[in-house]
Design a protein around this motif. Structure first.
Motif, PDB file in Angstrom:
ATOM      1  N   ARG A  91       0.875  -1.403   0.106  1.00  0.00           N
ATOM      2  CA  ARG A  91      -0.031   0.092  -0.101  1.00  0.00           C
ATOM      3  C   ARG A  91       0.734   1.265  -0.082  1.00  0.00           C
ATOM      4  NH1 ARG A  91      -5.206   1.054   1.363  1.00  0.00           N
ATOM      5  NH2 ARG A  91      -6.284  -1.120   1.616  1.00  0.00           N
ATOM      6  N   LEU A  92       1.779   1.523   0.629  1.00  0.00           N
ATOM      7  CA  LEU A  92       2.828   2.456   1.048  1.00  0.00           C
ATOM      8  C   LEU A  92       3.286   2.823  -0.330  1.00  0.00           C
ATOM      9  CD1 LEU A  92       3.884   2.188   4.734  1.00  0.00           C
ATOM     10  CD2 LEU A  92       1.729   3.232   3.849  1.00  0.00           C
ATOM     11  N   THR A  93       3.905   1.787  -0.925  1.00  0.00           N
ATOM     12  CA  THR A  93       4.663   2.043  -2.189  1.00  0.00           C
ATOM     13  C   THR A  93       3.869   2.579  -3.258  1.00  0.00           C
ATOM     14  OG1 THR A  93       6.319   0.560  -1.375  1.00  0.00           O
ATOM     15  CG2 THR A  93       6.069   0.910  -3.780  1.00  0.00           C
ATOM     16  N   MET A  94       2.483   1.973  -3.555  1.00  0.00           N
ATOM     17  CA  MET A  94       1.655   2.518  -4.294  1.00  0.00           C
ATOM     18  C   MET A  94       1.355   3.989  -3.968  1.00  0.00           C
ATOM     19  SD  MET A  94      -0.441  -0.505  -5.852  1.00  0.00           S
ATOM     20  CE  MET A  94      -1.074  -1.608  -4.362  1.00  0.00           C
ATOM     21  N   ALA A  95       0.957   4.192  -2.723  1.00  0.00           N
ATOM     22  CA  ALA A  95       0.684   5.838  -2.616  1.00  0.00           C
ATOM     23  C   ALA A  95       1.981   6.699  -2.757  1.00  0.00           C
ATOM     24  CB  ALA A  95       0.286   5.916  -1.136  1.00  0.00           C
ATOM     25  N   ALA A  96       2.977   6.173  -2.469  1.00  0.00           N
ATOM     26  CA  ALA A  96       4.407   7.062  -2.883  1.00  0.00           C
ATOM     27  C   ALA A  96       4.508   7.050  -4.399  1.00  0.00           C
ATOM     28  CB  ALA A  96       5.423   6.178  -2.145  1.00  0.00           C
ATOM     29  N   ALA A  97       4.368   5.927  -5.089  1.00  0.00           N
ATOM     30  CA  ALA A  97       4.381   5.992  -6.606  1.00  0.00           C
ATOM     31  C   ALA A  97       3.722   6.931  -7.173  1.00  0.00           C
ATOM     32  CB  ALA A  97       4.343   4.521  -7.118  1.00  0.00           C
ATOM     33  N   ILE A  98       2.326   7.064  -6.752  1.00  0.00           N
ATOM     34  CA  ILE A  98       1.167   7.725  -7.715  1.00  0.00           C
ATOM     35  C   ILE A  98       1.737   9.345  -7.384  1.00  0.00           C
ATOM     36  CG2 ILE A  98      -0.907   8.628  -7.458  1.00  0.00           C
ATOM     37  CD1 ILE A  98      -1.868   5.773  -6.761  1.00  0.00           C
ATOM     38  N   ALA A  99       1.972   9.676  -6.071  1.00  0.00           N
ATOM     39  CA  ALA A  99       2.547  11.058  -5.796  1.00  0.00           C
ATOM     40  C   ALA A  99       3.819  11.216  -6.502  1.00  0.00           C
ATOM     41  CB  ALA A  99       2.983  11.193  -4.314  1.00  0.00           C
ATOM     42  N   THR A 100       4.910  10.093  -6.912  1.00  0.00           N
ATOM     43  CA  THR A 100       5.904  10.562  -7.638  1.00  0.00           C
ATOM     44  C   THR A 100       5.715  10.864  -9.134  1.00  0.00           C
ATOM     45  OG1 THR A 100       7.150   8.709  -6.327  1.00  0.00           O
ATOM     46  CG2 THR A 100       7.863   9.171  -8.418  1.00  0.00           C
ATOM     47  N   ILE A 101       4.830  10.076  -9.804  1.00  0.00           N
ATOM     48  CA  ILE A 101       4.324  10.424 -10.960  1.00  0.00           C
ATOM     49  C   ILE A 101       3.804  12.064 -11.059  1.00  0.00           C
ATOM     50  CG2 ILE A 101       2.896   9.760 -12.954  1.00  0.00           C
ATOM     51  CD1 ILE A 101       4.666   7.306 -12.403  1.00  0.00           C
ATOM     52  N   ASP A 102       2.997  12.340 -10.030  1.00  0.00           N
ATOM     53  CA  ASP A 102       2.342  13.704 -10.037  1.00  0.00           C
ATOM     54  C   ASP A 102       3.463  14.742  -9.875  1.00  0.00           C
ATOM     55  OD1 ASP A 102      -0.333  12.865 -10.437  1.00  0.00           O
ATOM     56  OD2 ASP A 102      -0.630  12.747  -8.380  1.00  0.00           O
ATOM     57  N   HIS A 103       4.622  14.202  -9.626  1.00  0.00           N
ATOM     58  CA  HIS A 103       5.686  15.344  -9.451  1.00  0.00           C
ATOM     59  C   HIS A 103       6.939  15.294 -10.121  1.00  0.00           C
ATOM     60  CE1 HIS A 103       2.963  15.987  -6.078  1.00  0.00           C
ATOM     61  NE2 HIS A 103       3.584  17.132  -6.320  1.00  0.00           N
ATOM     62  N   HIS A 104       6.534  14.704 -11.634  1.00  0.00           N
ATOM     63  CA  HIS A 104       7.580  14.431 -12.406  1.00  0.00           C
ATOM     64  C   HIS A 104       8.759  15.234 -12.503  1.00  0.00           C
ATOM     65  CE1 HIS A 104       9.440  12.303 -15.942  1.00  0.00           C
ATOM     66  NE2 HIS A 104       9.397  13.465 -16.588  1.00  0.00           N
ATOM     67  N   GLU A 105       8.454  16.683 -12.591  1.00  0.00           N
ATOM     68  CA  GLU A 105       9.388  17.571 -12.961  1.00  0.00           C
ATOM     69  C   GLU A 105      10.377  17.738 -11.783  1.00  0.00           C
ATOM     70  OE1 GLU A 105      11.677  20.326 -14.463  1.00  0.00           O
ATOM     71  OE2 GLU A 105      10.192  19.198 -15.609  1.00  0.00           O
ATOM     72  N   TYR A 106      10.137  17.406 -10.567  1.00  0.00           N
ATOM     73  CA  TYR A 106      11.039  17.502  -9.561  1.00  0.00           C
ATOM     74  C   TYR A 106      12.295  16.413  -9.954  1.00  0.00           C
ATOM     75  CZ  TYR A 106      12.733  15.751  -5.014  1.00  0.00           C
ATOM     76  OH  TYR A 106      13.911  15.402  -3.835  1.00  0.00           O
ATOM     77  N   TYR A 107      11.621  15.197 -10.297  1.00  0.00           N
ATOM     78  CA  TYR A 107      12.713  14.173 -10.774  1.00  0.00           C
ATOM     79  C   TYR A 107      13.473  14.541 -11.852  1.00  0.00           C
ATOM     80  CZ  TYR A 107      10.093  11.947  -6.803  1.00  0.00           C
ATOM     81  OH  TYR A 107       9.626  11.600  -5.816  1.00  0.00           O
ATOM     82  N   ALA A 108      12.990  15.112 -12.895  1.00  0.00           N
ATOM     83  CA  ALA A 108      13.408  15.547 -14.200  1.00  0.00           C
ATOM     84  C   ALA A 108      14.655  16.392 -13.652  1.00  0.00           C
ATOM     85  CB  ALA A 108      12.534  15.977 -15.096  1.00  0.00           C
ATOM     86  N   ALA A 109      14.371  17.467 -12.841  1.00  0.00           N
ATOM     87  CA  ALA A 109      15.242  18.459 -12.609  1.00  0.00           C
ATOM     88  C   ALA A 109      16.513  17.763 -11.763  1.00  0.00           C
ATOM     89  CB  ALA A 109      14.857  19.452 -11.584  1.00  0.00           C
ATOM     90  N   ASN A 110      16.422  16.534 -11.101  1.00  0.00           N
ATOM     91  CA  ASN A 110      17.205  15.958 -10.257  1.00  0.00           C
ATOM     92  C   ASN A 110      18.033  15.204 -11.389  1.00  0.00           C
ATOM     93  OD1 ASN A 110      16.455  16.724  -7.876  1.00  0.00           O
ATOM     94  ND2 ASN A 110      15.307  14.925  -7.210  1.00  0.00           N
ATOM     95  N   SER A 111      17.492  14.759 -12.232  1.00  0.00           N
ATOM     96  CA  SER A 111      18.107  14.108 -13.281  1.00  0.00           C
ATOM     97  C   SER A 111      19.008  14.827 -14.092  1.00  0.00           C
ATOM     98  CB  SER A 111      17.093  13.337 -14.217  1.00  0.00           C
ATOM     99  OG  SER A 111      18.041  12.893 -15.538  1.00  0.00           O
ATOM    100  N   ARG A 112      18.775  16.053 -14.313  1.00  0.00           N
ATOM    101  CA  ARG A 112      19.732  17.120 -14.881  1.00  0.00           C
ATOM    102  C   ARG A 112      20.822  17.385 -14.365  1.00  0.00           C
ATOM    103  NH1 ARG A 112      14.328  19.134 -16.875  1.00  0.00           N
ATOM    104  NH2 ARG A 112      14.316  20.641 -14.905  1.00  0.00           N
ATOM    105  N   ARG A 113      20.533  17.492 -12.900  1.00  0.00           N
ATOM    106  CA  ARG A 113      21.702  17.707 -12.052  1.00  0.00           C
ATOM    107  C   ARG A 113      22.804  16.196 -11.941  1.00  0.00           C
ATOM    108  NH1 ARG A 113      18.399  19.250  -6.763  1.00  0.00           N
ATOM    109  NH2 ARG A 113      20.601  19.543  -5.780  1.00  0.00           N
ATOM    110  N   ILE A 114      22.102  15.191 -12.030  1.00  0.00           N
ATOM    111  CA  ILE A 114      22.992  13.807 -12.281  1.00  0.00           C
ATOM    112  C   ILE A 114      23.613  14.018 -13.432  1.00  0.00           C
ATOM    113  CG2 ILE A 114      22.935  11.503 -12.345  1.00  0.00           C
ATOM    114  CD1 ILE A 114      22.264  12.196  -9.521  1.00  0.00           C
ATOM    115  N   GLN A 115      23.380  14.387 -14.328  1.00  0.00           N
ATOM    116  CA  GLN A 115      23.945  14.354 -16.005  1.00  0.00           C
ATOM    117  C   GLN A 115      24.913  15.542 -15.809  1.00  0.00           C
ATOM    118  OE1 GLN A 115      21.145  13.927 -19.283  1.00  0.00           O
ATOM    119  NE2 GLN A 115      19.645  13.646 -17.777  1.00  0.00           N
ATOM    120  N   GLU A 116      24.829  16.638 -15.208  1.00  0.00           N
ATOM    121  CA  GLU A 116      25.852  17.486 -15.025  1.00  0.00           C
ATOM    122  C   GLU A 116      26.894  17.029 -13.992  1.00  0.00           C
ATOM    123  OE1 GLU A 116      22.645  21.251 -15.160  1.00  0.00           O
ATOM    124  OE2 GLU A 116      24.057  20.885 -13.370  1.00  0.00           O
TER     125      GLU A 116
END
Ligand code: PMP
Length: 355
Positions: A246-271
């Motif tokens: 249950r907790l992972t499913m709730a976390a994952a739905i919120a994760t998809i809803d905040h895609h831009e946060y993760y995309a920005a982190n990925s750009r930092r990793i690539q830099e």
């Protein structure tokens, strides 16, 4: 080993996961986790209300999360299968599609779990050698008449092949399943997901463990034709029908809803990846071109195992394998800029000590 273990497993060599030391704080660059925590909204999603429902089983079909993923990737929910980490997905792939007649092929230097599953299910497995500089040659996989699993980008090399190459492989093996393991696709690579609608024998495997900062939540998913998803479901309902909590499913739905946060982190990793490679270059290291959140690097005159041990003694963990083909190399996860600066500082110290 006890005397009760089934004889069919006596020669099985289990997978050895990267170290997760609990004794001291390392700069942890050994298991390709994200250095960034989940988005704040993910913490809110796994809140007291959700915890108070832990007395109830989760939805075995994971409908809300599958719908969310389907919208995000512009496919249908029936194209999506959820697993307890992509490792579980790989297990189901080997279980469902491979047997004595339908063997499996994968690159000789790739994710160490592939040969373990092949051995677990006692499959005829072909390990296809990589070419020069660990390059994967797509034509080596064309028309081979076997199930295929390819990590793209590959691990531990970080090298990627193009979507058109994957399409050639999938098209030329129409009677076998091709699994493309895209655990590291979101760090600058191009996903082959758009091919799923075109080929009924393609399965694309992704994970929430890397780009989506959820390694501890254990969530992977496959996208494929409805027939393949039904077959995976059969494996799941024959082993563990409530495989996602249950907790992972709730976390994952919120994760998809905040895609831009993760995309920005990925750009930092690539830099940070470009920065680290450049600095290692200056120190005489050779690093393979990487599209992942890690690099594969070596320094002539410094054995990979020696570098790994020296870094560990200085509080920095990277990954090293004793296997001859890659014994000179270390795989280094790309973390935050601060972590990479500590890593580089320790590398400089080590180079001075050995010179
Ligand atoms: N595939 C590849 C290529 C990996 O490197 C990993 C991570 N070790 C996995 C799959 C499994 O990741 P997870 O089970 O955390 O989704």
């Amino acid at each position: 080993m006890s005397r009760f273990l089934s004889a069919r497993f006596t020669n099985l060599e289990a997978y050895v996961p990267g170290e997760q030391p609990q004794d001291m704080q390392y700069v942890k660059l050994n298991t390709n986790e994200s250095p960034f925590p989940p988005a704040p909204a993910v913490l809110e999603a796994v809140n007291a209300a959700e915890i108070s429902r832990l007395n109830l089983y989760p939805d075995p079909e994971g409908r809300a999360l599958r719908q969310k993923l389907a919208e995000h990737y512009e496919v249908n929910a029936e194209n999506i299968f959820l697993a307890n980490g992509s490792d579980e997905l790989l297990n189901f792939f080997f279980m469902a599609f491979c047997d004595g007649e339908r063997g499996v092929a994968f690159p000789s230097v790739s994710y160490g779990f592939y040969p373990v599953y092949a051995s677990l299910y006692q499959l005829p497995a072909e390990e296809i050698p990589l070419r020069e500089d660990f390059r994967l040659e797509p034509s080596d996989y064309c028309g081979i008449g076997k199930n295929i699993v390819i990590a793209n980008p590959n691990a531990p090399t970080g090298r990627i092949i193009g979507v058109e190459d994957i399409e050639r492989i999938v098209r030329s093996n129409p009677d076998h399943v091709v699994m493309i393991d895209e655990a590291y696709i979101d760090f600058g690579g191009e996903s082959c997901l758009p091919l799923v609608g075109k080929y009924e024998n393609l399965l694309v495997c992704q994970t929430f463990s890397k780009f989506r900062s959820l390694a501890g939540g254990r969530l992977g998913f496959a996208v494929g034709s409805p027939g393949l998803i039904e077959d995976l479901d059969k494996m799941k309902y024959s082993t563990n029908s409530y495989n996602i909590n249950r907790l992972t499913m709730a976390a994952a739905i919120a994760t998809i809803d905040h895609h831009e946060y993760y995309a920005a982190n990925s750009r930092r990793i690539q830099e940070n990846r470009s920065y680290t490679v450049k600095e290692l270059d200056k120190l005489g290291f050779e690093t393979l071109p990487s599209k992942a959140n890690f690099i594969f690097t070596r320094c002539s005159g410094l054995d990979g195992g020696a570098l790994y041990r020296a870094l560990k003694s200085k509080g920095v963990l990277v990954r090293h394998w004793d296997r001859e083909a890659i014994a000179n190399w270390c795989r280094v996860t790309i973390g935050s800029r601060e972590q990479m600066d500590v890593f580089l500082e320790k590398v400089r110290e080590i180079l001075e000590e050995v010179s």
